[in-house]
Design a protein around this motif. Structure first.
Motif, PDB file in Angstrom:
ATOM      1  N   ASP A 115       0.825  -1.208   0.000  1.00  0.00           N
ATOM      2  CA  ASP A 115       0.000   0.000   0.000  1.00  0.00           C
ATOM      3  C   ASP A 115       0.859   1.257   0.000  1.00  0.00           C
ATOM      4  OD1 ASP A 115      -2.012  -1.858   0.165  1.00  0.00           O
ATOM      5  OD2 ASP A 115      -3.059  -0.895   1.829  1.00  0.00           O
ATOM      6  N   ALA A 116       1.987   1.218   0.699  1.00  0.00           N
ATOM      7  CA  ALA A 116       2.889   2.373   0.683  1.00  0.00           C
ATOM      8  C   ALA A 116       3.383   2.647  -0.730  1.00  0.00           C
ATOM      9  CB  ALA A 116       4.065   2.132   1.625  1.00  0.00           C
ATOM     10  N   ARG A 117       3.731   1.599  -1.437  1.00  0.00           N
ATOM     11  CA  ARG A 117       4.196   1.765  -2.814  1.00  0.00           C
ATOM     12  C   ARG A 117       3.067   2.271  -3.711  1.00  0.00           C
ATOM     13  NH1 ARG A 117       8.721  -2.951  -3.893  1.00  0.00           N
ATOM     14  NH2 ARG A 117       9.337  -1.482  -5.501  1.00  0.00           N
ATOM     15  N   SER A 118       1.868   1.761  -3.505  1.00  0.00           N
ATOM     16  CA  SER A 118       0.737   2.176  -4.340  1.00  0.00           C
ATOM     17  C   SER A 118       0.392   3.642  -4.124  1.00  0.00           C
ATOM     18  CB  SER A 118      -0.480   1.295  -4.047  1.00  0.00           C
ATOM     19  OG  SER A 118      -0.250  -0.035  -4.460  1.00  0.00           O
ATOM     20  N   LEU A 119       0.415   4.095  -2.880  1.00  0.00           N
ATOM     21  CA  LEU A 119       0.163   5.510  -2.603  1.00  0.00           C
ATOM     22  C   LEU A 119       1.222   6.387  -3.258  1.00  0.00           C
ATOM     23  CD1 LEU A 119      -0.862   5.273   1.146  1.00  0.00           C
ATOM     24  CD2 LEU A 119      -2.267   6.296  -0.657  1.00  0.00           C
ATOM     25  N   PHE A 120       2.465   5.976  -3.154  1.00  0.00           N
ATOM     26  CA  PHE A 120       3.557   6.724  -3.779  1.00  0.00           C
ATOM     27  C   PHE A 120       3.367   6.780  -5.292  1.00  0.00           C
ATOM     28  CE2 PHE A 120       7.682   7.079  -5.788  1.00  0.00           C
ATOM     29  CZ  PHE A 120       8.347   8.035  -5.037  1.00  0.00           C
ATOM     30  N   ASP A 121       3.102   5.639  -5.886  1.00  0.00           N
ATOM     31  CA  ASP A 121       2.932   5.585  -7.344  1.00  0.00           C
ATOM     32  C   ASP A 121       1.785   6.480  -7.800  1.00  0.00           C
ATOM     33  OD1 ASP A 121       5.003   3.772  -7.428  1.00  0.00           O
ATOM     34  OD2 ASP A 121       3.713   2.015  -7.715  1.00  0.00           O
ATOM     35  N   ALA A 122       0.687   6.475  -7.047  1.00  0.00           N
ATOM     36  CA  ALA A 122      -0.456   7.311  -7.408  1.00  0.00           C
ATOM     37  C   ALA A 122      -0.102   8.788  -7.308  1.00  0.00           C
ATOM     38  CB  ALA A 122      -1.645   6.988  -6.510  1.00  0.00           C
ATOM     39  N   GLY A 123       0.653   9.152  -6.264  1.00  0.00           N
ATOM     40  CA  GLY A 123       1.054  10.545  -6.114  1.00  0.00           C
ATOM     41  C   GLY A 123       1.919  11.030  -7.265  1.00  0.00           C
ATOM     42  N   VAL A 124       2.821  10.181  -7.717  1.00  0.00           N
ATOM     43  CA  VAL A 124       3.668  10.538  -8.859  1.00  0.00           C
ATOM     44  C   VAL A 124       2.840  10.606 -10.136  1.00  0.00           C
ATOM     45  CG1 VAL A 124       5.651   9.857 -10.258  1.00  0.00           C
ATOM     46  CG2 VAL A 124       5.708   9.521  -7.778  1.00  0.00           C
ATOM     47  N   ARG A 125       2.012   9.598 -10.333  1.00  0.00           N
ATOM     48  CA  ARG A 125       1.236   9.491 -11.571  1.00  0.00           C
ATOM     49  C   ARG A 125       0.255  10.651 -11.736  1.00  0.00           C
ATOM     50  NH1 ARG A 125      -0.489   4.886 -10.492  1.00  0.00           N
ATOM     51  NH2 ARG A 125      -2.524   5.413  -9.623  1.00  0.00           N
ATOM     52  N   GLU A 126      -0.393  11.057 -10.658  1.00  0.00           N
ATOM     53  CA  GLU A 126      -1.439  12.068 -10.769  1.00  0.00           C
ATOM     54  C   GLU A 126      -0.997  13.444 -10.281  1.00  0.00           C
ATOM     55  OE1 GLU A 126      -5.189  10.737  -9.240  1.00  0.00           O
ATOM     56  OE2 GLU A 126      -5.188   8.961 -10.532  1.00  0.00           O
ATOM     57  N   GLY A 127       0.216  13.518  -9.700  1.00  0.00           N
ATOM     58  CA  GLY A 127       0.635  14.794  -9.144  1.00  0.00           C
ATOM     59  C   GLY A 127       1.798  15.472  -9.833  1.00  0.00           C
ATOM     60  N   TRP A 128       2.781  14.701 -10.298  1.00  0.00           N
ATOM     61  CA  TRP A 128       4.029  15.291 -10.777  1.00  0.00           C
ATOM     62  C   TRP A 128       3.931  15.697 -12.246  1.00  0.00           C
ATOM     63  CZ3 TRP A 128       8.232  17.568  -9.121  1.00  0.00           C
ATOM     64  CH2 TRP A 128       9.312  17.735  -9.987  1.00  0.00           C
ATOM     65  N   ALA A 129       4.092  17.000 -12.507  1.00  0.00           N
ATOM     66  CA  ALA A 129       4.200  17.543 -13.872  1.00  0.00           C
ATOM     67  C   ALA A 129       3.024  17.135 -14.759  1.00  0.00           C
ATOM     68  CB  ALA A 129       5.529  17.114 -14.508  1.00  0.00           C
ATOM     69  N   VAL A 130       1.852  16.972 -14.174  1.00  0.00           N
ATOM     70  CA  VAL A 130       0.711  16.495 -14.955  1.00  0.00           C
ATOM     71  C   VAL A 130       0.130  17.574 -15.860  1.00  0.00           C
ATOM     72  CG1 VAL A 130       0.071  14.654 -13.374  1.00  0.00           C
ATOM     73  CG2 VAL A 130      -0.821  16.960 -12.989  1.00  0.00           C
ATOM     74  N   ASP A 131       0.502  18.830 -15.633  1.00  0.00           N
ATOM     75  CA  ASP A 131       0.024  19.913 -16.492  1.00  0.00           C
ATOM     76  C   ASP A 131       1.124  20.431 -17.410  1.00  0.00           C
ATOM     77  OD1 ASP A 131       1.595  21.091 -14.586  1.00  0.00           O
ATOM     78  OD2 ASP A 131       0.082  22.505 -13.862  1.00  0.00           O
ATOM     79  N   GLY A 132       2.217  19.679 -17.512  1.00  0.00           N
ATOM     80  CA  GLY A 132       3.283  20.044 -18.430  1.00  0.00           C
ATOM     81  C   GLY A 132       4.428  20.808 -17.813  1.00  0.00           C
ATOM     82  N   ALA A 133       4.288  21.236 -16.559  1.00  0.00           N
ATOM     83  CA  ALA A 133       5.359  21.949 -15.866  1.00  0.00           C
ATOM     84  C   ALA A 133       5.838  21.114 -14.688  1.00  0.00           C
ATOM     85  CB  ALA A 133       4.868  23.315 -15.382  1.00  0.00           C
ATOM     86  N   GLU A 134       7.093  21.300 -14.310  1.00  0.00           N
ATOM     87  CA  GLU A 134       7.629  20.588 -13.153  1.00  0.00           C
ATOM     88  C   GLU A 134       6.813  20.902 -11.902  1.00  0.00           C
ATOM     89  OE1 GLU A 134      12.280  19.747 -13.168  1.00  0.00           O
ATOM     90  OE2 GLU A 134      11.799  21.876 -13.085  1.00  0.00           O
ATOM     91  N   GLY A 135       6.864  19.997 -10.958  1.00  0.00           N
ATOM     92  CA  GLY A 135       6.223  20.231  -9.673  1.00  0.00           C
ATOM     93  C   GLY A 135       4.967  19.401  -9.482  1.00  0.00           C
ATOM     94  N   PHE A 136       4.556  19.301  -8.215  1.00  0.00           N
ATOM     95  CA  PHE A 136       3.345  18.578  -7.856  1.00  0.00           C
ATOM     96  C   PHE A 136       2.174  19.540  -7.748  1.00  0.00           C
ATOM     97  CE2 PHE A 136       6.606  15.748  -6.051  1.00  0.00           C
ATOM     98  CZ  PHE A 136       6.186  14.526  -6.564  1.00  0.00           C
ATOM     99  N   VAL A 137       1.059  19.203  -8.391  1.00  0.00           N
ATOM    100  CA  VAL A 137      -0.157  19.982  -8.174  1.00  0.00           C
ATOM    101  C   VAL A 137      -0.631  19.740  -6.742  1.00  0.00           C
ATOM    102  CG1 VAL A 137      -0.806  19.945 -10.601  1.00  0.00           C
ATOM    103  CG2 VAL A 137      -1.657  18.144  -9.074  1.00  0.00           C
ATOM    104  N   TYR A 138      -1.429  20.671  -6.233  1.00  0.00           N
ATOM    105  CA  TYR A 138      -1.881  20.602  -4.845  1.00  0.00           C
ATOM    106  C   TYR A 138      -2.991  19.567  -4.663  1.00  0.00           C
ATOM    107  CZ  TYR A 138      -3.768  22.550  -0.403  1.00  0.00           C
ATOM    108  OH  TYR A 138      -4.222  22.740   0.881  1.00  0.00           O
TER     109      TYR A 138
END
Length: 248
Positions: A115-138
């Motif tokens: 579950d720890a890995r799954s939460l991490f993976d989801a955070g990267v997949r849906e948070g990091w640079a998802v709008d084309g710019a570096e950084g995590f969306v809030y």
């Protein structure tokens, strides 16, 4: 689970229930070694709410612990109770799950690491640079669409902490790569070499902003991000430092 808020006279309990308060309660329980109570709360949130909701943790509930998915839809960037799912909390729960696993030792159930890995993976997949710019969306909506695209410094620090803890737990070099990438991002955009501390909020263009957070009131997230890679996942920070476990 813990409740959220009483009035000043301790006579009226507010009907709101929140996962954020329970997350910090787990953190406090682990810090003092109350592992079993921490386990009960974390199991319900991570292996219950998160697992059943594609890792997009519901944050807001009514008095009977029914999710209120539309809470604060009209104030999506609220600093403590934003609308939608909060990316940074997925990383924080990931790290706490690993801390619980370390504290339980041989008694730790196998799902904690998964579950720890799954939460991490989801955070990267849906948070990091998802709008084309570096950084995590809030925050993201319940389908994973970004809602508040500002970059909060505490989200990066929690991602750094989760990456470091997962790398220690698994040895997987992917987590070290993420850790290095996000530290480089923090160096470029968040660490304020002139004014001190970290910029607390950046716009989607990674320029300093202040729509949700004004000033720099929070030092513990950044400080913690420097400690986590240098300490074991358990015991808690204060006990580990007192025991001389830094860099061991």
């Amino acid at each position: 689970m813990v409740v959220e808020e009483w009035d000043q006279a301790w006579t009226t309990l507010d009907g709101y229930r929140g996962v954020n308060a329970n997350m910090h309660t787990v953190e406090a329980l682990l810090a003092v070694g109350d592992v079993r109570r921490a386990e009960r709360i974390l199991t319900r949130v991570v292996h219950g709410f998160a697992l059943s909701n594609m890792w997009r943790i519901p944050e807001h509930f009514d008095a009977e612990w029914n999710p209120v998915p539309g809470y604060n839809r009209d104030e999506p960037a609220h600093p403590f109770r934003p609308y939608g799912a909060t990316i940074g909390h997925w990383f924080e729960w990931s790290r706490l799950t690993l801390s619980l696993r370390a504290a339980l030792g041989d008694e730790a159930p196998g799902w904690l690491l998964d579950d720890a890995r799954s939460l991490f993976d989801a955070g990267v997949r849906e948070g990091w640079a998802v709008d084309g710019a570096e950084g995590f969306v809030y925050t993201v909506d319940w389908d994973g669409t970004p809602v508040v695209r500002q970059r909060m410094h505490w989200v990066v620090t929690e991602a750094l902490a989760a990456a470091a803890t997962l790398h220690r737990a698994t040895g997987d070099p992917m987590y070290a790569v993420c850790h290095a990438q996000w530290w480089a991002y923090a160096e470029r955009h968040l660490i304020d070499r002139d004014g001190g501390s970290w910029h607390h909020e950046l716009g989607p263009d990674n320029r300093p902003g202040g729509g949700t957070w004004a000033g720099k009131p929070d030092v513990y997230h950044a400080f913690q991000a420097t400690l986590v890679p240098r300490l074991p996942a358990a015991p808690g920070f204060a006990r580990a430092l007192a025991a001389g476990l830094l860099d061991t």
